[in-house]
Design an enzyme around this catalytic site. Structure first.
Site, PDB file in Angstrom:
ATOM      1  N   GLY A 143       0.836  -1.191   0.000  1.00 13.63           N
ATOM      2  CA  GLY A 143       0.000   0.000   0.000  1.00 13.63           C
ATOM      3  C   GLY A 143       0.869   1.238   0.000  1.00 13.63           C
ATOM      4  N   ALA A 144       0.604   2.145  -0.930  1.00 12.19           N
ATOM      5  CA  ALA A 144       1.512   3.269  -1.168  1.00 12.19           C
ATOM      6  C   ALA A 144       1.870   4.069   0.088  1.00 12.19           C
ATOM      7  CB  ALA A 144       0.928   4.186  -2.247  1.00 12.19           C
ATOM      8  N   ARG A 149       9.842  -1.662  -4.918  1.00 10.37           N
ATOM      9  CA  ARG A 149       8.611  -1.691  -5.730  1.00 10.37           C
ATOM     10  C   ARG A 149       8.579  -0.403  -6.542  1.00 10.37           C
ATOM     11  NH1 ARG A 149       3.077  -3.761  -3.764  1.00 10.37           N
ATOM     12  NH2 ARG A 149       3.090  -4.397  -5.950  1.00 10.37           N
ATOM     13  N   ASP A 151      -1.090   4.350  -6.437  1.00  9.41           N
ATOM     14  CA  ASP A 151       0.312   4.108  -6.100  1.00  9.41           C
ATOM     15  C   ASP A 151       1.230   5.178  -6.687  1.00  9.41           C
ATOM     16  OD1 ASP A 151       0.887   1.152  -4.820  1.00  9.41           O
ATOM     17  OD2 ASP A 151      -1.019   1.282  -5.877  1.00  9.41           O
ATOM     18  N   LYS A 204      -3.736  -0.556  -8.539  1.00  9.72           N
ATOM     19  CA  LYS A 204      -3.767  -2.000  -8.701  1.00  9.72           C
ATOM     20  C   LYS A 204      -4.488  -2.383  -9.992  1.00  9.72           C
ATOM     21  CE  LYS A 204      -3.411  -6.343  -7.638  1.00  9.72           C
ATOM     22  NZ  LYS A 204      -2.112  -7.030  -7.673  1.00  9.72           N
TER      23      LYS A 204
END
Length: 382
Positions: free
Chosen positions: A65-66, A98, A253, A264
């Site tokens: 999760g950002a 990521r 994100d 996502k």
């Protein structure tokens, strides 16, 4: 060092284990994560003693999760500094763990900058490590405050667009307290509507292939006593066609300078459905998710994940003889290639509004986003 697992002492009901916390046992400081890969079956804490362990936790989606990745990245730098590891090396591997989630690099840079500033001023390694930790804690607190502000602004926008309450909200992936220092981004708005008695139904996309919606959003909705229904991703169209969706709320994100939104995978089809059915498509994200250095959606690096996430059903508690490295139950012929992007990109013209802690951008334009970011920087400086 190898990670360690600590089983929570209560098995009969969900607990309030924080998604991330800093701890200082006698053997040295550690970063403790709620392992999201084990939810909802069990609530287990994962203990990271160095940056490499945290990188593995990030890549495996134990922490995700950002906003939370930004917090984790900052704490990771502080952990490396406190334990005497190479801070430059730790920062580099953490920031690249990521690539799509911009908050991760933002958090790493903030803690690293605080560390370097103090080290340059005092030359004291211990003081510099303390400065990095203080920066991480500030970011953690700021994100909690941002979450509350986004919930308030998002609910006000919903009430403006959909007067009368009874909101039926569709969400994708997971955007609650598991991804934030507070109660989340998009999920926090739905939770605010629930508490105000204005949420009729939360539609939860299961979110293939890792089921963050089924495993995590449903878990948070159930824990919060919300009225929710889980659906397969490809059932969303029939919900729209039946007139059962009043608004779509998602997180992000990375948001490019032109307003393109990376979220996502599966978010873009929802935006197309929402536009066709005249349903608001709302993105909820902190200002730190807006990346002015990424000019447009085509410039966003989209993370490609391992094919076994598609060709296998993940079942870590069920040993399967001869299973591949993914550790799951094969659902496709051996050797099947899989296309598995972690994210897709929604163009700004399909986004009704972007809700941040600093304000709402609608319509979504490069100029409006730039003004919002400039205003945010002024508030931070003052």
């Amino acid at each position: 060092m190898a990670d360690q697992y600590v089983q929570s002492g209560e098995d009969s009901k969900p607990t309030e284990i924080p998604a991330i916390r800093w701890d200082e046992p006698p053997e040295g400081p550690v970063l403790v994560l709620l392992d999201q890969t084990r939810l909802p079956a069990e609530e287990v804490e994962l203990v990271c003693t160095d940056a490499s362990a945290l990188v593995e936790a990030i890549r495996s989606l134990a922490v995700r999760g950002a906003p939370l990745l930004g917090i984790a990245g900052a704490y990771g730098v502080a952990l490396a500094a406190a334990r005497g590891f190479d801070v430059d090396e730790a920062a580099a591997v953490l920031a690249g763990a990521r690539p799509t989630a911009v908050n991760l690099a933002v958090g790493v840079r903030r803690a690293e900058a605080a560390y370097r500033a103090e080290l340059g001023k005092s030359g004291d390694q211990e003081l510099a490590a303390g400065a990095a930790l203080a920066a991480a804690r500030r970011l953690h607190a700021e994100d909690a405050a941002a979450s509350a502000a986004m919930a308030e602004r998002g609910l006000a926008l919903l009430d403006e667009l959909l007067p009368g309450g009874g909101h039926r909200i569709l969400t994708h992936c997971n955007t609650g307290s598991l991804v934030s220092g507070g109660e989340g981004t998009a999920f926090a708005v739905a939770l605010a509507a629930h508490r105000a008695g204005r949420l009729r139904r939360l539609w939860v996309d299961e979110t293939r292939p890792l089921l963050q919606g089924a495993r995590l959003t449903a878990y948070e909705a159930a824990r919060s006593g919300m009225a929710y229904t889980l659906l397969t991703d490809n059932a969303a169209g029939s919900l729209f066609a039946a007139g059962e969706v009043d608004a779509v709320l998602i997180g992000a994100d990375r948001i490019a300078a032109d307003g393109s939104v990376a979220n996502k995978v599966g978010s873009y089809p929802l935006a197309v459905l929402a536009r066709y059915h005249h349903v608001p498509f709302i993105v909820v994200a902190p200002v730190t998710t807006v990346d002015p250095d990424t000019p447009d959606g085509a410039s966003i690096e989209v993370e490609q994940r391992a094919g076994h996430e598609v060709t296998e059903l993940a079942a870590p508690q069920v040993p399967v003889a001869g299973a591949e490295a993914g550790g799951g139950i094969p659902v496709a012929p051996l050797g099947t290639q899989a296309y598995n992007p972690a994210f897709d990109v929604t163009p700004p013209e399909l986004v009704t509004a972007i809700v941040t802690e600093e304000g709402v951008v609608s319509p979504v334009t490069a100029e409006a986003l730039a003004e919002l970011c400039a205003r945010s920087r002024e508030v931070t400086i003052s």
